[in-house]
Scaffold this motif. Structure first.
Motif, PDB file in Angstrom:
ATOM      1  N   THR A 145      -1.972   1.468 -10.365  1.00  0.00           N
ATOM      2  CA  THR A 145      -2.257   2.544  -9.436  1.00  0.00           C
ATOM      3  C   THR A 145      -1.416   2.343  -8.185  1.00  0.00           C
ATOM      4  O   THR A 145      -1.373   1.242  -7.637  1.00  0.00           O
ATOM      5  CB  THR A 145      -3.748   2.551  -9.056  1.00  0.00           C
ATOM      6  N   ASP A 146      -0.746   3.391  -7.727  1.00  0.00           N
ATOM      7  CA  ASP A 146       0.118   3.285  -6.559  1.00  0.00           C
ATOM      8  C   ASP A 146      -0.676   3.646  -5.299  1.00  0.00           C
ATOM      9  O   ASP A 146      -0.398   4.637  -4.620  1.00  0.00           O
ATOM     10  CB  ASP A 146       1.327   4.201  -6.709  1.00  0.00           C
ATOM     11  N   ALA A 147      -1.674   2.818  -5.003  1.00  0.00           N
ATOM     12  CA  ALA A 147      -2.571   3.097  -3.882  1.00  0.00           C
ATOM     13  C   ALA A 147      -3.355   1.846  -3.551  1.00  0.00           C
ATOM     14  O   ALA A 147      -3.372   0.872  -4.320  1.00  0.00           O
ATOM     15  CB  ALA A 147      -3.523   4.241  -4.221  1.00  0.00           C
ATOM     16  N   ILE A 148      -4.007   1.866  -2.403  1.00  0.00           N
ATOM     17  CA  ILE A 148      -4.949   0.817  -2.022  1.00  0.00           C
ATOM     18  C   ILE A 148      -6.326   1.172  -2.571  1.00  0.00           C
ATOM     19  O   ILE A 148      -6.777   2.314  -2.455  1.00  0.00           O
ATOM     20  CB  ILE A 148      -5.010   0.673  -0.500  1.00  0.00           C
TER      21      ILE A 148
ATOM     22  N   PRO B 224       3.340   5.190   1.502  1.00  0.00           N
ATOM     23  CA  PRO B 224       2.028   5.824   1.699  1.00  0.00           C
ATOM     24  C   PRO B 224       2.074   7.339   1.822  1.00  0.00           C
ATOM     25  O   PRO B 224       1.060   7.970   2.079  1.00  0.00           O
ATOM     26  CB  PRO B 224       1.598   5.234   3.037  1.00  0.00           C
ATOM     27  N   ASP B 225       3.278   7.937   1.681  1.00  0.00           N
ATOM     28  CA  ASP B 225       3.426   9.358   1.984  1.00  0.00           C
ATOM     29  C   ASP B 225       3.094  10.257   0.803  1.00  0.00           C
ATOM     30  O   ASP B 225       3.391  11.448   0.820  1.00  0.00           O
ATOM     31  CB  ASP B 225       4.845   9.623   2.490  1.00  0.00           C
ATOM     32  N   SER B 226       2.484   9.682  -0.227  1.00  0.00           N
ATOM     33  CA  SER B 226       2.108  10.446  -1.412  1.00  0.00           C
ATOM     34  C   SER B 226       0.803  11.203  -1.229  1.00  0.00           C
ATOM     35  O   SER B 226       0.409  11.978  -2.101  1.00  0.00           O
ATOM     36  CB  SER B 226       1.975   9.503  -2.609  1.00  0.00           C
ATOM     37  N   GLY B 227       0.127  10.945  -0.090  1.00  0.00           N
ATOM     38  CA  GLY B 227      -1.163  11.592   0.143  1.00  0.00           C
ATOM     39  C   GLY B 227      -2.344  10.709  -0.162  1.00  0.00           C
ATOM     40  O   GLY B 227      -3.472  11.007   0.236  1.00  0.00           O
ATOM     41  N   ILE B 228      -2.134   9.602  -0.863  1.00  0.00           N
ATOM     42  CA  ILE B 228      -3.214   8.655  -1.153  1.00  0.00           C
ATOM     43  C   ILE B 228      -3.337   7.697   0.032  1.00  0.00           C
ATOM     44  O   ILE B 228      -2.335   7.196   0.529  1.00  0.00           O
ATOM     45  CB  ILE B 228      -2.923   7.874  -2.443  1.00  0.00           C
ATOM     46  N   ASN B 229      -4.555   7.441   0.473  1.00  0.00           N
ATOM     47  CA  ASN B 229      -4.832   6.605   1.650  1.00  0.00           C
ATOM     48  C   ASN B 229      -4.279   7.241   2.923  1.00  0.00           C
ATOM     49  O   ASN B 229      -4.205   6.585   3.952  1.00  0.00           O
ATOM     50  CB  ASN B 229      -4.266   5.185   1.505  1.00  0.00           C
TER      51      ASN B 229
ATOM     52  N   PHE C 149     -11.333  -8.035  -2.916  1.00  0.00           N
ATOM     53  CA  PHE C 149     -11.758  -6.983  -2.000  1.00  0.00           C
ATOM     54  C   PHE C 149     -10.811  -5.788  -2.002  1.00  0.00           C
ATOM     55  O   PHE C 149     -11.249  -4.651  -1.857  1.00  0.00           O
ATOM     56  CB  PHE C 149     -11.853  -7.541  -0.576  1.00  0.00           C
ATOM     57  N   LEU C 150      -9.512  -6.040  -2.142  1.00  0.00           N
ATOM     58  CA  LEU C 150      -8.525  -4.965  -1.998  1.00  0.00           C
ATOM     59  C   LEU C 150      -7.393  -5.182  -2.980  1.00  0.00           C
ATOM     60  O   LEU C 150      -6.911  -6.304  -3.144  1.00  0.00           O
ATOM     61  CB  LEU C 150      -7.998  -4.950  -0.559  1.00  0.00           C
ATOM     62  N   THR C 151      -6.999  -4.110  -3.653  1.00  0.00           N
ATOM     63  CA  THR C 151      -5.785  -4.137  -4.464  1.00  0.00           C
ATOM     64  C   THR C 151      -4.774  -3.192  -3.836  1.00  0.00           C
ATOM     65  O   THR C 151      -5.123  -2.224  -3.160  1.00  0.00           O
ATOM     66  CB  THR C 151      -6.040  -3.743  -5.924  1.00  0.00           C
ATOM     67  N   SER C 152      -3.499  -3.463  -4.082  1.00  0.00           N
ATOM     68  CA  SER C 152      -2.425  -2.831  -3.314  1.00  0.00           C
ATOM     69  C   SER C 152      -1.611  -1.865  -4.157  1.00  0.00           C
ATOM     70  O   SER C 152      -1.707  -1.848  -5.391  1.00  0.00           O
ATOM     71  CB  SER C 152      -1.512  -3.917  -2.766  1.00  0.00           C
ATOM     72  N   PRO C 153      -0.759  -1.079  -3.507  1.00  0.00           N
ATOM     73  CA  PRO C 153       0.198  -0.240  -4.234  1.00  0.00           C
ATOM     74  C   PRO C 153       1.199  -1.083  -5.009  1.00  0.00           C
ATOM     75  O   PRO C 153       1.215  -2.309  -4.933  1.00  0.00           O
ATOM     76  CB  PRO C 153       0.889   0.561  -3.116  1.00  0.00           C
ATOM     77  N   ARG C 154       2.089  -0.414  -5.718  1.00  0.00           N
ATOM     78  CA  ARG C 154       3.043  -1.100  -6.592  1.00  0.00           C
ATOM     79  C   ARG C 154       4.156  -1.783  -5.793  1.00  0.00           C
ATOM     80  O   ARG C 154       4.623  -1.268  -4.777  1.00  0.00           O
ATOM     81  CB  ARG C 154       3.664  -0.104  -7.581  1.00  0.00           C
TER      82      ARG C 154
ATOM     83  N   GLY D 274      -2.067  -5.244   6.611  1.00  0.00           N
ATOM     84  CA  GLY D 274      -0.681  -4.832   6.441  1.00  0.00           C
ATOM     85  C   GLY D 274      -0.270  -4.735   4.982  1.00  0.00           C
ATOM     86  O   GLY D 274      -0.646  -5.568   4.159  1.00  0.00           O
ATOM     87  N   ILE D 275       0.518  -3.715   4.675  1.00  0.00           N
ATOM     88  CA  ILE D 275       1.129  -3.546   3.357  1.00  0.00           C
ATOM     89  C   ILE D 275       2.640  -3.525   3.572  1.00  0.00           C
ATOM     90  O   ILE D 275       3.185  -2.624   4.214  1.00  0.00           O
ATOM     91  CB  ILE D 275       0.673  -2.245   2.672  1.00  0.00           C
ATOM     92  N   GLN D 276       3.312  -4.537   3.015  1.00  0.00           N
ATOM     93  CA  GLN D 276       4.749  -4.701   3.240  1.00  0.00           C
ATOM     94  C   GLN D 276       5.545  -4.331   1.993  1.00  0.00           C
ATOM     95  O   GLN D 276       5.129  -4.605   0.872  1.00  0.00           O
ATOM     96  CB  GLN D 276       5.066  -6.150   3.631  1.00  0.00           C
ATOM     97  N   HIS D 277       6.684  -3.736   2.201  1.00  0.00           N
ATOM     98  CA  HIS D 277       7.702  -3.359   1.200  1.00  0.00           C
ATOM     99  C   HIS D 277       7.142  -2.735  -0.086  1.00  0.00           C
ATOM    100  O   HIS D 277       7.483  -3.165  -1.177  1.00  0.00           O
ATOM    101  CB  HIS D 277       8.632  -4.530   0.861  1.00  0.00           C
ATOM    102  N   PRO D 278       6.261  -1.709   0.003  1.00  0.00           N
ATOM    103  CA  PRO D 278       5.896  -1.023  -1.245  1.00  0.00           C
ATOM    104  C   PRO D 278       7.156  -0.512  -1.939  1.00  0.00           C
ATOM    105  O   PRO D 278       8.108  -0.073  -1.288  1.00  0.00           O
ATOM    106  CB  PRO D 278       5.009   0.128  -0.764  1.00  0.00           C
TER     107      PRO D 278
END
Length: 688
Positions: free
Chosen positions: A92-95, A653-658, A610-615, A634-638
């Motif tokens: 999943t490409d999201a938090i 993050p510009d896909s609309g998710i989160n 607790f948290l999973t990250s984008p790809r 912080g989420i670095q270099h998706p």
């Protein structure tokens, strides 16, 4: 096509300082831990709790009752959330956060910090735009609350978020897929320098959600060109002098700002890590004057990491300006409350690839700073101030980090340890061995630690100390050269090329081919931050419980994770762990999934996801408001390791998710590092 594409998490601009590609059939020596009774289960059964230590006046270790570190108590309020599932392929490409929680983007690379417009990510970045916008590749951070009184004071709703910007992906900066063959220009160097450094951002809760205040008198960027003073014993040293700075006391900029620390007097510590990658030299110049032992010990190379800055800016040319590289690799102190203040490089804390700086104030108000050198087979350090922290006089603390003693750690097989002083004239740190004075000891800190025979560790990264017990935890992310053949070590004469040694397994680093990493912890004798001895144990060996090789399964009590990196304690004593592994859920990570943030009980070892990250990203940087109800992550270099298209691996993050984000309306043109705000739906404390 992205010509820099390589192994996951290993493109030149973001070296992980290790690779996890070395399977081996050599025998494990995990039995050493059992022989020492330092497994977590045995450790916890036999150790004294914090209450017992307090009852004994903090003398349990000093009196010989135990050699080992003391387990901190379980967190106040416990760990109350239901863990989320691993983000396995297809990812999943999201938090994702647990039920009852929400994660929302606060600020992203290129978002304005002033009244000027936001950057349009579809365009190339420029120096002028970057100087008023949030920097690239966010990393360590801290929240400084505005003064508040009482429960629910203004500090919980308004503060300064200070965040690092570790590195850049030049392709994304300049909107090019052919950076390696493009003409290099001074403008490109200046733009990339502007994307590095630190952002100071005022944030405020507005109608129940934190937002960036624009404009704010506090908002500012500190970059790779911001003037910095040099403090401490190495200030003015001949090895720091250049034609542009003949006094050796004023450096232009701070670079590769990885993790961080903060002081009780309200300043921020940013740590310069992989600075070597920005320097290079032409082949003919190096043929005429080959790399020195000192340059090789710090990982200098002809092409660096491929930034090519030296082609357009002589400051980064190893032969045109050989001392410039000595001016990086320091801990830099910043006063976020004074926009006109000048950052100071604190040389008393030593020069190496600083990952973080964990500050602990002792009972006597002496200040200790615990630090790791993030490269395979490097060392763990502690600085102890000679001056005492004065809680009533902020100005009196201004130069505390310039005066004191730097130590390097030796971990013994019986669970004890020693802090070895890196003091000129002692332990072979003499002119005969290449150290003319204390300044040179600090500039050549790695060589000094080699001389003392410190313990080589599996990539020491973040440090975190328990808020009540002063127990210190350290992530050791991985080391594919541990236990391989032929065995070797860092030479005492300081001539070993960075990361080239192949040390055998030892008590503190007990696994060959340590691809999943581990977390170690210690407690200075008697709880005294100035003690010269300590007791230690291994808190967790990370791994994949489904891996057919037993030594790679780990000993985690709970959800699997690997490559521990970010580490932080909240005020209630929960240990938060962030990971920096291959972010694609492939190969060694197929069962573990993408990068995560875990929450652990330091007393029982129970660990929950607790948290999973984008790809294709790293989870890094964590801080909270004083009431613990708003968490910044912080989420670095998706989308790292993209090929052909910038969004080949991620549109976050510009896909609309989160979201929403400042670029949501236009859609994703390239992935952007970001800070997210995590809150609990019922308004409660995060983690309960």
């Amino acid at each position: 096509m992205n010509e820099f594409k390589g192994d996951p998490m290993s493109i030149p601009f973001h070296p992980d300082n290790d690779e996890t590609i070395n399977p081996s059939a050599n025998a494990s020596i995990n039995d050493l831990i059992e022989q020492r009774k330092l497994s977590r289960r045995g450790f916890l059964k036999g150790s004294f709790g914090a209450t017992t230590i307090a009852a004994l006046g903090g003398s349990a270790i000093a009196d010989g009752l135990t050699n080992f570190a003391q387990a901190a108590p379980s967190p106040i309020g416990g760990i109350g959330f239901s863990p989320v599932a691993a983000n396995i392929a297809p990812m999943t490409d999201a938090i994702t956060v647990p039920p009852g929680y929400a994660a929302r983007v606060l600020v992203s690379w290129g978002d304005s910090l002033t009244g000027a417009p936001h950057w349009d990510p579809a365009l190339p970045m420029t120096e002028a735009v970057q100087l008023h916008t949030y920097g690239a590749h966010t990393d360590g951070m801290h929240y400084f609350p505005f003064p508040s009184t009482g429960v629910g004071g203004v500090g919980n709703t308004r503060g300064l978020l200070v965040a690092n910007h570790e590195y850049v992906d030049p392709g994304l900066v300049h909107a090019t897929t052919t950076y390696g063959t493009d003409a290099m220009t001074p403008d490109r160097v200046d733009t990339q320098l502007a994307a590095h450094g630190i952002s100071v951002v005022e944030v405020q809760d507005s109608n129940g959600a934190f937002q960036v205040r624009r404009p704010s008198a506090f908002n500012r960027r500190i970059t790779g060109k911001t003037p910095c003073e040099v403090g401490g014993p190495a200030a003015g040293h001949v090895l720091l002098r250049t034609a542009a700075d003949p006094a050796g006391t004023r450096v232009l900029g701070t670079l590769n700002n990885c993790a961080n620390g903060h002081t009780p007097w309200g300043t921020y510590l940013t740590c310069e890590e992989n600075f070597n990658g920005y320097f290079g030299a032409a082949a003919d110049a190096l043929a005429a004057q080959p790399l020195t032992d000192h340059e090789r010990r710090y990982g200098m190379a002809a092409a660096g990491f491929g930034y090519r800055w030296h082609e357009a800016d002589a400051r980064f040319d190893l032969r045109a300006n050989p001392n410039e590289q000595n001016r990086f690799g320091w801990v830099v102190e910043i006063d976020p409350w004074n926009p006109k203040s000048v950052p100071v490089k604190r040389t008393a804390l030593g020069r190496f690839k600083h990952e973080s700086a964990g500050v602990v104030v002792g009972a006597d108000n002496k200040v200790a700073v615990y630090m790791g050198d993030d490269e395979r087979n490097e060392y763990v350090y502690k600085f102890v101030s000679s001056k005492r922290f004065d809680p009533k006089n902020r100005a009196a603390n201004r130069d505390i980090l310039d005066h004191g003693t730097l130590y390097v750690a030796r971990f013994e097989a019986d669970g004890s340890g020693r802090w070895l002083p890196l003091v000129w004239g002692q332990n072979g740190l003499t002119p005969e061995n290449g150290f003319a004075n204390q300044g040179e000891v600090l500039i050549k800190c790695r060589q000094a630690a080699d001389r003392l025979g410190a313990t080589m560790m599996d990539r020491p990264e973040w440090v975190a100390s328990h808020p009540a017990t002063r127990e210190v935890y350290l992530t050791l992310t991985n080391n594919n050269r541990r236990g391989t053949t032929p065995a070797s070590s860092n030479g005492a004469d300081g001539t070993t090329t960075a990361a080239s040694a192949r040390p055998p397994v030892d008590a503190a680093n007990p696994r060959r081919d340590n691809r999943y990493g581990h977390i170690i912890r210690w407690r200075d004798t008697g709880g005294d931050v100035g003690a010269l001895t300590f007791g230690w144990d291994i808190f967790a060996e990370c791994g994949d419980s489904l891996n057919p090789q037993p030594h790679l399964q780990g000993n985690i009590n709970g959800d699997d994770y690997g490559a521990p990196d970010g580490l932080w304690f909240d005020a209630d004593g929960r240990l938060w762990i962030q990971t920096d592994q291959a972010g694609d859920a492939q190969g060694d990570w197929a069962n573990i999934g993408g990068n995560v943030m875990m929450c652990a009980d330091p007393a029982t070892g129970e660990t929950r996801r607790f948290l999973t990250s984008p790809r294709h990203c790293e989870v890094t940087g964590i801080t909270t408001t004083p009431d613990g109800r708003t968490l910044f992550v912080g989420i670095q270099h998706p989308g790292e390791d993209w090929s052909g298209s910038f969004t080949a691996n991620s549109t976050w993050p510009d896909s609309g998710i989160n979201g929403p984000t400042t670029a949501s309306a236009a859609g994703a043109s390239k992935p952007r590092s970001s800070v997210v705000v995590v809150t609990k739906d019922d308004g409660g404390v995060i983690g309960t």
